[in-house]
Design a protein around this motif. Structure first.
Motif, PDB file in Angstrom:
ATOM      1  N   ASP A  40      47.114 -12.772  20.733  1.00  0.00           N
ATOM      2  CA  ASP A  40      48.190 -13.015  20.701  1.00  0.00           C
ATOM      3  C   ASP A  40      48.346 -14.869  20.067  1.00  0.00           C
ATOM      4  OD1 ASP A  40      48.979 -11.396  22.102  1.00  0.00           O
ATOM      5  OD2 ASP A  40      48.966 -12.489  24.025  1.00  0.00           O
ATOM      6  N   ILE A  41      47.723 -15.438  20.309  1.00  0.00           N
ATOM      7  CA  ILE A  41      47.885 -17.054  19.114  1.00  0.00           C
ATOM      8  C   ILE A  41      47.714 -16.427  17.485  1.00  0.00           C
ATOM      9  CG2 ILE A  41      46.199 -18.902  18.257  1.00  0.00           C
ATOM     10  CD1 ILE A  41      44.430 -18.189  21.037  1.00  0.00           C
ATOM     11  N   ALA A  42      47.119 -15.564  17.328  1.00  0.00           N
ATOM     12  CA  ALA A  42      46.936 -15.124  15.550  1.00  0.00           C
ATOM     13  C   ALA A  42      48.728 -14.690  15.154  1.00  0.00           C
ATOM     14  CB  ALA A  42      46.064 -13.919  15.312  1.00  0.00           C
ATOM     15  N   LYS A  43      49.572 -14.007  16.744  1.00  0.00           N
ATOM     16  CA  LYS A  43      50.598 -13.412  15.765  1.00  0.00           C
ATOM     17  C   LYS A  43      51.435 -14.738  16.079  1.00  0.00           C
ATOM     18  CE  LYS A  43      49.924  -9.157  18.710  1.00  0.00           C
ATOM     19  NZ  LYS A  43      50.690  -8.520  19.707  1.00  0.00           N
ATOM     20  N   VAL A  44      51.124 -16.051  16.662  1.00  0.00           N
ATOM     21  CA  VAL A  44      52.084 -16.536  17.430  1.00  0.00           C
ATOM     22  C   VAL A  44      52.182 -17.807  15.507  1.00  0.00           C
ATOM     23  CG1 VAL A  44      52.647 -19.118  18.508  1.00  0.00           C
ATOM     24  CG2 VAL A  44      52.209 -17.070  19.294  1.00  0.00           C
ATOM     25  N   CYS A  45      50.991 -17.864  15.521  1.00  0.00           N
ATOM     26  CA  CYS A  45      50.520 -18.757  14.273  1.00  0.00           C
ATOM     27  C   CYS A  45      51.209 -18.292  13.388  1.00  0.00           C
ATOM     28  CB  CYS A  45      48.936 -18.825  13.783  1.00  0.00           C
ATOM     29  SG  CYS A  45      48.153 -20.018  15.548  1.00  0.00           S
ATOM     30  N   GLY A  46      51.362 -17.139  13.336  1.00  0.00           N
ATOM     31  CA  GLY A  46      51.491 -16.793  12.223  1.00  0.00           C
ATOM     32  C   GLY A  46      51.207 -16.797  10.418  1.00  0.00           C
ATOM     33  N   PHE A 114      49.465 -16.315  27.464  1.00  0.00           N
ATOM     34  CA  PHE A 114      50.607 -16.221  27.591  1.00  0.00           C
ATOM     35  C   PHE A 114      51.665 -15.231  26.712  1.00  0.00           C
ATOM     36  CE2 PHE A 114      48.701 -17.700  23.795  1.00  0.00           C
ATOM     37  CZ  PHE A 114      49.582 -17.028  21.936  1.00  0.00           C
ATOM     38  N   LYS A 115      53.083 -15.538  26.999  1.00  0.00           N
ATOM     39  CA  LYS A 115      54.163 -15.086  26.256  1.00  0.00           C
ATOM     40  C   LYS A 115      54.813 -15.762  25.369  1.00  0.00           C
ATOM     41  CE  LYS A 115      57.722 -11.473  26.224  1.00  0.00           C
ATOM     42  NZ  LYS A 115      58.747 -10.539  26.479  1.00  0.00           N
ATOM     43  N   ALA A 116      55.056 -15.852  24.158  1.00  0.00           N
ATOM     44  CA  ALA A 116      55.921 -16.613  23.989  1.00  0.00           C
ATOM     45  C   ALA A 116      56.247 -16.048  22.690  1.00  0.00           C
ATOM     46  CB  ALA A 116      55.092 -18.238  22.640  1.00  0.00           C
ATOM     47  N   ASP A 117      57.961 -16.597  22.607  1.00  0.00           N
ATOM     48  CA  ASP A 117      58.716 -16.174  21.476  1.00  0.00           C
ATOM     49  C   ASP A 117      58.654 -17.171  20.232  1.00  0.00           C
ATOM     50  OD1 ASP A 117      60.144 -13.978  23.232  1.00  0.00           O
ATOM     51  OD2 ASP A 117      60.853 -15.669  23.928  1.00  0.00           O
ATOM     52  N   PHE A 118      58.977 -18.225  19.766  1.00  0.00           N
ATOM     53  CA  PHE A 118      58.461 -19.177  19.225  1.00  0.00           C
ATOM     54  C   PHE A 118      57.371 -18.399  17.874  1.00  0.00           C
ATOM     55  CE2 PHE A 118      55.102 -21.706  22.036  1.00  0.00           C
ATOM     56  CZ  PHE A 118      54.327 -22.118  21.416  1.00  0.00           C
ATOM     57  N   LYS A 119      57.287 -19.040  16.708  1.00  0.00           N
ATOM     58  CA  LYS A 119      56.464 -19.113  16.117  1.00  0.00           C
ATOM     59  C   LYS A 119      56.160 -20.676  15.655  1.00  0.00           C
ATOM     60  CE  LYS A 119      56.440 -15.125  14.206  1.00  0.00           C
ATOM     61  NZ  LYS A 119      54.954 -14.059  14.755  1.00  0.00           N
ATOM     62  N   LEU A 120      54.625 -20.878  15.480  1.00  0.00           N
ATOM     63  CA  LEU A 120      53.773 -22.432  15.731  1.00  0.00           C
ATOM     64  C   LEU A 120      54.751 -22.331  14.279  1.00  0.00           C
ATOM     65  CD1 LEU A 120      52.192 -23.883  16.721  1.00  0.00           C
ATOM     66  CD2 LEU A 120      50.031 -22.900  15.291  1.00  0.00           C
ATOM     67  N   ASP A 121      55.030 -24.336  13.919  1.00  0.00           N
ATOM     68  CA  ASP A 121      55.391 -24.900  13.046  1.00  0.00           C
ATOM     69  C   ASP A 121      54.675 -25.903  12.381  1.00  0.00           C
ATOM     70  OD1 ASP A 121      56.722 -26.662  11.169  1.00  0.00           O
ATOM     71  OD2 ASP A 121      58.271 -27.088  12.092  1.00  0.00           O
ATOM     72  N   SER A 123      53.670 -28.035   9.989  1.00  0.00           N
ATOM     73  CA  SER A 123      54.178 -28.729   9.345  1.00  0.00           C
ATOM     74  C   SER A 123      54.310 -30.007  10.168  1.00  0.00           C
ATOM     75  CB  SER A 123      55.813 -28.684   8.590  1.00  0.00           C
ATOM     76  OG  SER A 123      56.521 -28.700  10.175  1.00  0.00           O
ATOM     77  N   GLU A 124      54.675 -29.372  11.923  1.00  0.00           N
ATOM     78  CA  GLU A 124      53.908 -30.432  12.410  1.00  0.00           C
ATOM     79  C   GLU A 124      53.070 -31.217  13.162  1.00  0.00           C
ATOM     80  OE1 GLU A 124      57.217 -31.631  14.390  1.00  0.00           O
ATOM     81  OE2 GLU A 124      58.202 -30.348  14.028  1.00  0.00           O
ATOM     82  N   GLU A 125      52.351 -32.008  13.355  1.00  0.00           N
ATOM     83  CA  GLU A 125      51.314 -33.066  13.690  1.00  0.00           C
ATOM     84  C   GLU A 125      50.028 -32.140  13.990  1.00  0.00           C
ATOM     85  OE1 GLU A 125      51.605 -37.574  12.412  1.00  0.00           O
ATOM     86  OE2 GLU A 125      53.150 -36.888  12.716  1.00  0.00           O
ATOM     87  N   GLY A 126      50.342 -32.208  15.525  1.00  0.00           N
ATOM     88  CA  GLY A 126      50.510 -31.518  16.277  1.00  0.00           C
ATOM     89  C   GLY A 126      51.543 -30.765  17.829  1.00  0.00           C
ATOM     90  N   ILE A 127      51.251 -29.761  18.300  1.00  0.00           N
ATOM     91  CA  ILE A 127      51.706 -29.016  18.478  1.00  0.00           C
ATOM     92  C   ILE A 127      51.533 -29.087  20.429  1.00  0.00           C
ATOM     93  CG2 ILE A 127      53.453 -27.245  19.657  1.00  0.00           C
ATOM     94  CD1 ILE A 127      53.768 -26.935  16.568  1.00  0.00           C
ATOM     95  N   ILE A 128      51.823 -29.088  21.329  1.00  0.00           N
ATOM     96  CA  ILE A 128      50.844 -29.078  23.014  1.00  0.00           C
ATOM     97  C   ILE A 128      51.882 -28.544  23.974  1.00  0.00           C
ATOM     98  CG2 ILE A 128      50.111 -29.903  24.931  1.00  0.00           C
ATOM     99  CD1 ILE A 128      49.030 -31.069  22.583  1.00  0.00           C
ATOM    100  N   TRP A 129      51.326 -26.667  23.702  1.00  0.00           N
ATOM    101  CA  TRP A 129      52.524 -25.542  24.000  1.00  0.00           C
ATOM    102  C   TRP A 129      51.965 -25.870  26.318  1.00  0.00           C
ATOM    103  CZ3 TRP A 129      50.228 -20.588  21.398  1.00  0.00           C
ATOM    104  CH2 TRP A 129      50.238 -20.855  20.650  1.00  0.00           C
ATOM    105  N   THR A 130      53.201 -25.813  26.150  1.00  0.00           N
ATOM    106  CA  THR A 130      53.683 -25.956  27.456  1.00  0.00           C
ATOM    107  C   THR A 130      54.548 -24.459  28.541  1.00  0.00           C
ATOM    108  OG1 THR A 130      55.382 -26.902  27.402  1.00  0.00           O
ATOM    109  CG2 THR A 130      53.906 -28.059  26.707  1.00  0.00           C
ATOM    110  N   GLN A 131      54.971 -24.773  29.599  1.00  0.00           N
ATOM    111  CA  GLN A 131      55.804 -24.283  30.032  1.00  0.00           C
ATOM    112  C   GLN A 131      56.633 -24.542  31.511  1.00  0.00           C
ATOM    113  OE1 GLN A 131      54.383 -21.032  33.408  1.00  0.00           O
ATOM    114  NE2 GLN A 131      56.282 -19.632  31.792  1.00  0.00           N
TER     115      GLN A 131
END
Length: 336
Positions: A40-46, A114-121, A123-131
């Motif tokens: 699932d991480i691999a899918k979101v990372c793209g 998790f289930k996520a509809d977003f694709k990891l950007d 270009s951002e310096e850091g992303i903390i995954w939340t719900q």
């Protein structure tokens, strides 16, 4: 992209299922929790995953280590094993694989899906995954400003300052920046009140130095902390993937009703039974003269004359009985 997965915990809340295997290798809809997480991480990372480091105890053994390497290879990555023999906190665990904190890096703790509809950007310096949660008082949360940049990390707030709970997955554009902050904690013996080194302290230090951390909000966060939570996660996951082929071609279903979604592994035998919905049954397991719903049964087990729901049975289980809500570990024999 590199991924670090700390998973050296003993999984005490999942006993007896973690007496023979670590919790992240417990199957969800036919695949280990950690494999579902990696996919699932691999899918979101793209993007291509280059390396995956698994943080475990050396006592897990070579067979489990080989399983983890195979999981990494299944997504085209090179797997590596790193040891954390003493539970000294999240920051200490991550630093057991510090060489992987290089460039685009993800840290994911292996007790959550998790289930996520977003694709990891990236270009951002850091992303903390939340719900978003209804009651933030039980979680670590983040507070954001009008630009959706994280301004505060708050552990189990008494007042509802934010409903964005941290789920335990983090992305860093420059993994080396995190490595430097984690090393600072270790070098200066900066621990929390429980005597452990925590990643949130490093995140605070990065934020103070101007690193912009933003939340990535998932649509569903699934816990695998105990039997009931894991059975529920299996239910939700079967719903996520219900359009996939979930029944092995080698499974034998005779004089039985299958109510989807149901996962049946290789050489599963179902006779004179009703199975489903939301049931996962591992390879070489036999279910005869039974009614089973909302349950996980692992490999090489034999279930007869049973009425099971909301249950979790391990591998090599022999069970013959009546209506129950069960949690039975590997290599048990129960005849009622």
């Amino acid at each position: 992209m590199n991924i670090i997965i700390p998973m050296a915990g003993m999984g005490k809340r999942m006993r007896p299922h973690t007496l023979t295997i670590p919790k992240p290798l417990v199957p969800i809809a036919g695949k280990p929790i950690v494999q579902r997480l990696v996919e699932d991480i691999a899918k979101v990372c793209g993007s291509e995953v280059d390396k995956i480091g698994f943080i475990i105890k050396s006592s897990f053994g070579k067979e489990i280590e080989e399983s983890l390497i195979n999981i990494a290879e299944s997504v085209g990555a090179k797997g590596s094993i790193h040891y954390q023999e003493e539970a000294l906190g999240t920051a200490h665990a991550i630093m057991c694989a510090k060489d992987l904190l290089d460039g685009n890096s993800v840290v994911a703790f292996a007790d959550t899906l998790f289930k996520a509809d977003f694709k990891l950007d990236t270009s951002e310096e850091g992303i903390i995954w939340t719900q978003k949660v209804d009651d933030p008082s039980a979680f670590g949360v983040v507070k954001v400003n009008d630009d959706n940049v994280i301004t505060d990390f708050i552990e189990k707030p008494d007042t509802p300052v934010s409903n964005l709970a941290i789920i335990g997955i983090y992305y860093f554009q420059k993994g080396e920046d995190l490595r430097k902050e984690l090393q600072y904690l270790l070098d200066n013996d900066i621990k929390d009140a429980g005597g452990e080194f925590q990643i949130t302290v490093a995140l605070e230090n990065m934020k103070a130095k101007g690193v912009k951390l933003r939340p990535g909000t998932v649509t569903e966060w699934l816990d695998c902390g105990n039997k009931d939570a894991t059975v529920y996660t299996n239910q939700r996951y079967l719903e996520f993937i219900k359009d996939e082929e979930l029944i092995s071609l080698s499974a034998n279903v005779e004089n039985s009703v299958i109510i989807p979604p149901v996962y049946l592994g290789d050489n599963v035998s179902i006779k004179n039974s009703v199975v489903g919905p939301h049931v996962s049954i591992g390879d070489n397991t036999e279910v005869h003269d039974s009614r089973i719903s909302n349950s996980i049964i692992q490999k090489n087990s034999n279930i007869t004359e049973a009425q099971l729901k909301n249950s979790m049975l391990g591998s090599f289980v022999l069970y013959q009985g009546a209506a129950k809500d069960l949690s039975i570990g590997d290599y048990n024999k129960v005849i009622e």
